[in-house]
Design a protein around this motif. Structure first.
Motif, mmCIF file in Angstrom:
data_model
loop_
_atom_site.group_PDB
_atom_site.id
_atom_site.type_symbol
_atom_site.label_atom_id
_atom_site.label_comp_id
_atom_site.label_asym_id
_atom_site.label_seq_id
_atom_site.Cartn_x
_atom_site.Cartn_y
_atom_site.Cartn_z
ATOM 1 N N MET A 94 -3.904 7.715 -3.493
ATOM 2 C CA MET A 94 -4.341 7.641 -2.100
ATOM 3 C C MET A 94 -5.505 6.663 -1.950
ATOM 4 N N PHE A 95 -6.405 6.673 -2.930
ATOM 5 C CA PHE A 95 -7.520 5.722 -2.900
ATOM 6 C C PHE A 95 -7.005 4.286 -2.974
ATOM 7 N N GLY A 96 -6.023 4.052 -3.842
ATOM 8 C CA GLY A 96 -5.418 2.729 -3.924
ATOM 9 C C GLY A 96 -4.753 2.338 -2.614
ATOM 10 N N ALA A 136 0.832 -1.204 0.000
ATOM 11 C CA ALA A 136 0.000 0.000 0.000
ATOM 12 C C ALA A 136 0.867 1.255 0.000
ATOM 13 N N VAL A 137 1.883 1.261 0.860
ATOM 14 C CA VAL A 137 2.724 2.449 1.011
ATOM 15 C C VAL A 137 3.663 2.622 -0.182
ATOM 16 N N THR A 138 4.318 1.535 -0.589
ATOM 17 C CA THR A 138 5.317 1.665 -1.661
ATOM 18 C C THR A 138 4.665 1.950 -3.010
ATOM 19 N N LEU A 139 3.543 1.311 -3.307
ATOM 20 C CA LEU A 139 2.862 1.595 -4.574
ATOM 21 C C LEU A 139 2.304 3.019 -4.603
ATOM 22 N N VAL A 178 -4.117 -4.356 -15.094
ATOM 23 C CA VAL A 178 -5.415 -3.674 -15.080
ATOM 24 C C VAL A 178 -6.548 -4.666 -15.343
ATOM 25 N N ILE A 179 -6.395 -5.450 -16.402
ATOM 26 C CA ILE A 179 -7.462 -6.393 -16.773
ATOM 27 C C ILE A 179 -7.608 -7.492 -15.732
ATOM 28 N N GLY A 180 -6.471 -8.026 -15.262
ATOM 29 C CA GLY A 180 -6.526 -9.078 -14.257
ATOM 30 C C GLY A 180 -7.172 -8.614 -12.970
ATOM 31 N N THR A 204 -6.349 -2.540 -9.165
ATOM 32 C CA THR A 204 -6.785 -1.932 -10.423
ATOM 33 C C THR A 204 -6.340 -0.478 -10.514
ATOM 34 N N VAL A 205 -6.497 0.251 -9.414
ATOM 35 C CA VAL A 205 -6.104 1.662 -9.390
ATOM 36 C C VAL A 205 -4.598 1.810 -9.606
ATOM 37 N N PHE A 206 -3.811 1.050 -8.866
ATOM 38 C CA PHE A 206 -2.363 1.171 -8.984
ATOM 39 C C PHE A 206 -1.878 0.740 -10.372
#
Length: 227
Positions: free
Chosen positions: A85-87, A69-72, A172-174, A151-153
């Motif tokens: 931030m949402f991701g 969460a933090v690194t992405l 994204v698709i996965g 998906t967001v990241f």
């Protein structure tokens, strides 16, 4: 931290997450197998040591999710801070849900309790049924948060051209497939082998991008490149 450091840490976290979460899921299925709830509780009692190991693996998974969460977020915030931030919130929520090991801790207590405080067989069956259901609900909720955050990241990595385009599209698709598939599985529309197959694209993405992050890092975002 630099972007290169964030990428390497994310790559290691991806691999470690896969390395602890998958064995934990396999162990849980084996430890809790049985024809009915009493049989499943009896199986848990026979494999108390495996349950404790699984709880340790789940704890490792929690910190992997939080680390990702933090690194992405650190890698994608320059592309779109609000989306990143949402991701982060979604992936952090996934980790927090995983830390609430009510089902595994409860099942271990239920099957090893003795003395005056131990529940009678009928109560144990009722409690065990609830714990097993709660575990399923918790897993589905965490999986949904994971899929949305992923998906967001992946979208931000694609939009910023930070990793190869084909790889980003697989992510994204996965991830989007899992976003749709988990709710369908929750209401028993998607089941059996199809429910398992929906995880293959995102698994391919995460393993591949993990090595890419570790070896290649990430390219600068388009905004940084043009600044």
């Amino acid at each position: 931290m630099t972007r290169s450091t964030n990428a390497r840490i994310a790559g290691v976290a991806y691999l470690l997450y896969f390395g602890v979460a998958f064995p934990s899921m396999v162990m849980f299925g084996r430890v809790t197998e049985g024809a009915d709830v009493p049989a499943r509780l009896a199986s848990v009692a026979r494999h108390a040591g495996d349950m404790r190991l699984m709880m340790f693996l789940d704890l490792c998974s929690v910190f992997c999710a939080l680390t990702l969460a933090v690194t992405l977020y650190g890698l994608t915030r320059d592309e779109d801070n609000e989306l990143a931030m949402f991701g982060l919130v979604c992936r952090a929520g996934e980790g927090i849900l995983g830390a609430m090991a009510i089902d595994t801790s409860g099942l271990l207590w239920l099957t090893t309790a003795s003395g005056p405080g131990a529940p009678d067989p009928a109560s144990a069956t009722a409690i065990g049924t609830l714990l097993l259901k709660m575990g399923s609900w918790q897993v589905n909720s965490a999986a949904t948060l994971f899929a949305v955050g992923s998906t967001v990241f992946c979208y931000l990595l694609l939009r910023g051209r930070m990793i190869p385009t084909v790889l980003a599209w697989i992510g994204v698709i996965g991830s989007a497939i899992v976003v749709v598939g988990v709710p369908l599985e929750s209401v028993s529309i998607l089941r059996g082998s199809l429910a398992q197959l929906m995880w293959i694209p995102i698994a391919i993405f995460e393993i591949t991008v993990a090595f890419w992050f570790i070896i290649k890092g990430v390219a600068p975002t388009r905004r940084r490149a043009t600044a």
